[in-house]
Design an enzyme around this catalytic site. Sequence first.
Site, mmCIF file in Angstrom:
data_model
loop_
_atom_site.group_PDB
_atom_site.id
_atom_site.type_symbol
_atom_site.label_atom_id
_atom_site.label_comp_id
_atom_site.label_asym_id
_atom_site.label_seq_id
_atom_site.Cartn_x
_atom_site.Cartn_y
_atom_site.Cartn_z
ATOM 1 N N GLY A 132 -48.889 -15.461 29.001
ATOM 2 C CA GLY A 132 -47.736 -14.791 28.421
ATOM 3 C C GLY A 132 -47.843 -13.284 28.459
ATOM 4 N N THR A 138 -40.393 -14.044 24.949
ATOM 5 C CA THR A 138 -40.158 -14.272 26.386
ATOM 6 C C THR A 138 -41.450 -14.382 27.170
ATOM 7 O OG1 THR A 138 -39.988 -11.883 26.738
ATOM 8 C CG2 THR A 138 -37.951 -13.071 26.338
ATOM 9 N N CYS A 139 -42.527 -13.787 26.640
ATOM 10 C CA CYS A 139 -43.789 -13.819 27.376
ATOM 11 C C CYS A 139 -44.326 -15.240 27.509
ATOM 12 C CB CYS A 139 -44.819 -12.930 26.704
ATOM 13 S SG CYS A 139 -45.134 -13.382 24.989
ATOM 14 N N VAL A 140 -43.951 -16.116 26.562
ATOM 15 C CA VAL A 140 -44.409 -17.512 26.639
ATOM 16 C C VAL A 140 -43.233 -18.479 26.709
ATOM 17 C CG1 VAL A 140 -46.664 -17.178 25.557
ATOM 18 C CG2 VAL A 140 -44.649 -17.495 24.117
#
Length: 910
Positions: free
Chosen positions: A600, A877-879
């Site tokens: 992420g 949003t990273c994951v």
Amino acid sequence: MLNFTGQTRRRNVNLGNRTRNSKKDLLEKAKRERERRAQDKLKEDASKTIQKSIRRHFSNVRLFKNTFTSSQLVHMIPAYGGKLIYYISQYDLQQLLKLSHNFLSSYPNSLGNRQLLSLLKLYQDDALVAETLSDLNMDCPTVDEFLDSLSVYLCRASFLSYSSASKLADVIEAWEVMHSSASISIFSISIGSYEKRPFALQFYCILAERNLLPQLINTNPILWDNMAKTYSHCSKGGQKNIAKLLIPNFNNHIAPSVLRSDNDYVLKFYEKAFIDEVIATTANYVSDEDHVKNLMCYIASSPNQSCKNSVLITLLSNKDFVRRLSWEFFHTKFNASKTEAHPLFSVLAQLIDMHLLISTDRELLDYNSVIPIEELKKFTSTLKDFTFRQYWELPKSERNPMLKEAVPLLSKVYERDSRLHFLSTENNPTYWENSEKQFLNLRFYEELQEYEDLYREHLEEESDEDMEKEIDLDKERPPLKSLLLNKMKKRLKSSLRFRKLEILLELPFFIPFEERVDLFYMFIALDKKRLSLDDDHNLINMFTPWASTGMRKQSAIISRDNVLEDAFNAFNSIGERFKASLDVTFINEFGEEAGIDGGGITKEFLTTVSDEGFKDPKHELFRTNDRYELYPSVVYDATKLKYIWFLGKVVGKCLYEHVLIDVSFADFFLKKLLNYSNGFLSSFSDLGSYDSVLYNNLIKLLNMTTDEIKSLDLTFEIDEPESSAKVVDLIPNGSKTYVTKDNVLLYVTKVTDYKLNKRCFKPVSAFHGGLSVIIAPHWMEMFNSIELQMLISGERDNIDLDDLKSNTEYGGYKEEDQTIVDFWEVLNEFKFEEKLNFLKFVTSVPQAPLQGFKALDPKFGIRNAGTEKYRLPTASTCVNLLKLPDYRNKTILREKLLYAINSGARFDLS
């Protein structure tokens, strides 16, 4: 003897130095004396001979002058012919010719003419040419002697007046000299520089204007060259006659050598007047292969691309002619098995290529266009089938040479169709894919691996560690694909698997898009295995770091305030090691951000760098066109080029790690990235995605009349406010060269070349250089520009919610929970744009992955965010995680979700 000083003085006595002659000296002296006497004797004899000859000459002159009567003098020319020149003056010979006129002009046999022509043969100017020709007996032709004498005279003479040249033409016409096969001799004289010998050129012009031209011209390059010089200097009537002579004869080995020369006079053959003659000559014989082959050779012999363009544009302007060619092609059996070029195919292919270049999308799809869209579809189907059969069924050594034209043309039609879908329609979306089962089912992984190995061997000497070496943008690029395929061919002997590899690299659109995407990621997997970056090695490295053979993690601390600069300093200089796992720590105004990177943080890092590098105007690295699509700035310095290089690496890393980014690139820029082997060259049709206003104006210019273009007062220069020069010449002396109807296509081509190729070359090369450190060029070149954009940012036109649902992981929820059921119902009811906004909200990209949502890493997740109904949904949003409160009310869920995705509410990495 004592002198008066009392000293003895030594006395020197000169007894002389003469020695006695030896016998040898005496003999040598006698020999020299004999030789001297012999030389004197020879001089005396020569002197007597000269005196005797002079006395005889003067005696003969007196004899001619004083002895013979007028009735006897008329017999002198038949008796002595050319010998008379040596015995009488030019004036006396002129008088003799006048005196003999009646006698010679009615001489009973050919002797009189032969002797007169022997005089012509010896003349060095034209003082007596007219009188000599007027004495000929025109009823007694001596063609061979005339041709011989005239050829010698043209070589010897220093001058020939217009009147004398006209009289020579009278004889040629009266005796029908041009019916003789030997007549080419008078046109086969090398007149050299026509500035130095204008009389010869003037003579040829007179003959051309009277249509006194040779019948056979295929045997002599000098004759062809003389005809070219003559054409450029004679009247329209003469040009028309020369055109009729030359046009049927372009299909020989001599014409190309003359037409492709550097001489300016050859360019006249590629002006509208001559091209119109070519059309008129060929129009009624398009069913005759020889005539069409002649046209094909004429086009192929163009001395430069500008001349070739002029021919094709003029041909396209004649709709009836193009329609005849097209009709003939489709009503003639196309024999693709022939080993030589098919003339109709070659000409039509080049016309379609030009049609694609200069036609707007609307013109291309027009049923009344010079090449109607239905004709283009038919031709493409024929072309597609022919090309595939040649590649799939034949080894390279047995393939038809027409592939040289067919492959690039088919690729251009494919590119245009990728945007307009006039072939790959909704009813036939797989138009370009070949459906042959053996081809589709054939696996060629070993060949792919071998090609990769050869590619890496080729790159061994080129290290990307040295940035200055990397950015050597003017370095000539070898044709890598051909080079590597030829190496493989020697070992594989053109197996079917090897042929499929050829098709993948040179005609990738025959392979289904989904398979190409799989192959792209397979290339990446092979590369990760090579670098020991695959999952198996990562697991080994985790538990036995001392035994690690792969690349180590690359660590960096990145400030939220200087993401791009920190990323550049940390990762730009590490070259291929940027492919390894990244260990990124973000810091903000509060210090280090918490978080363990399970993928992420890397995604967050790549998307953040992309957003700042491509979209932040303070860096001025990229610009947008009128559709807000990005391309590298054409105003740059060495530092900016290095940052553009780095952003290429970032995009490569995103592709390498399956990370989608929300970036849309201009179509011309993407096409350049896919055209590495051809120096990133762009064509006129690409200008629309760079500057649509300029493109439309140039289209209008191409369609203007001669007077309209003249009224614009355009020259071959272009304003460049961002350049230090301000005004740039497009050609040498461009500011003084006006745009006309004849050169307007050259002007359009030069503007395009300057805007898209010259100005964009270095920044495009820099971006591609960084990109290719991570993604090899042949991996990308399996796709067209639209497909490459989809690889970078996902598939916008298709969001499969069922696929998303089946690849969703839940935290604190079960699939049958009311809130989850409501969520999927609400998402299904969203408008298309709202669905895109939702995807951007949870993944940072408003597109779906090309391989479906199973390719999201990590997978899309929904976590229970509590029961407070006033809270908004948030996302990491990273994951790819949605934090959704347990609303248990569909209406509230809809309102809150819409508000959240439109306001962009998200959590950071904490």
